[in-house]
Write an enzyme that holds these catalytic residues in place. Structure first.
Site, PDB file in Angstrom:
ATOM      1  N   GLY A   9       0.840  -1.190   0.000  1.00 45.14           N
ATOM      2  CA  GLY A   9       0.000   0.000   0.000  1.00 45.14           C
ATOM      3  C   GLY A   9       0.872   1.236   0.000  1.00 45.14           C
ATOM      4  CB  CYS A  10       0.118   4.631   1.202  1.00 41.99           C
ATOM      5  SG  CYS A  10       0.878   6.233   1.415  1.00 41.99           S
TER       6      CYS A  10
END
Length: 178
Positions: A9-10
């Site tokens: 993810g981020c």
């Protein structure tokens, strides 16, 4: 010191989490797993470079093991959704472990096999690949949570990951838990 390179993810989320782990010397946000040299954030977000947002974790293996870093990794993101983590969607948000050597590859594959059998019912889609090149992200992406913890994204997305880290891995945390 050794390094682990992980994408789930981020990169702001992973960075904030691993900065809390005892034995971690540094965490650098960046890009890896793609085919364009020296990509920018804008290019990676354009979804055409092949890169994932990753963190490169430098750690002391006498204090925290690679396996422990992976156990944290699989706790704080959803490894069963391809090319997304929550509301963040695109190949740059894919779950990926970029191993630095054969031992890391074998550990990653073993952890995935164990978790697929006991927790995720065979649903892990995390890629395991050798690290080719790591590109450090722009300065405004480094220490993002430390500088922006009151922003809505940090409160809504990163804070719950830190809470889960404290609940499930308290024994692995440094004294400076946010």
């Amino acid at each position: 010191m050794e390094q682990a390179t992980l994408g789930g993810g981020c990169f702001w989320c992973l960075e904030a989490v691993y900065q809390q782990v005892r034995g971690v010397e540094s965490v650098v946000s960046g890009y890896a797993g793609g085919h364009v040299p020296n990509p920018t954030y804008r290019q990676v977000c354009g979804k055409d470079t092949g890169h994932a947002e990753v963190v490169q974790v430098t750690y002391d293996p006498d204090v925290v093991s690679y396996r422990a870093l992976l156990e944290i990794f699989f706790t704080i993101h959803n490894p069963t959704t391809r090319n997304r983590e929550g509301a963040d969607v695109g190949p740059q948000y894919r779950s990926i472990i970029l191993h630095h050597d054969k031992a890391q590859q074998e550990t990653a594959e073993s952890v995935i096999e164990e978790l697929n059998a006991s927790v995720f019912d065979g649903g892990i889609v995390t890629e395991v690949e050798p690290l080719d090149t790591f590109y450090e992200a722009e300065a405004n992406h480094q220490d993002y949570y430390a500088s922006n913890s009151n922003l809505p994204y940090c409160r809504a997305v990163i804070d719950p990951k830190l809470k889960k880290l404290r609940q499930k891995h308290a024994d692995k945390l440094s004294g400076a838990v946010a």
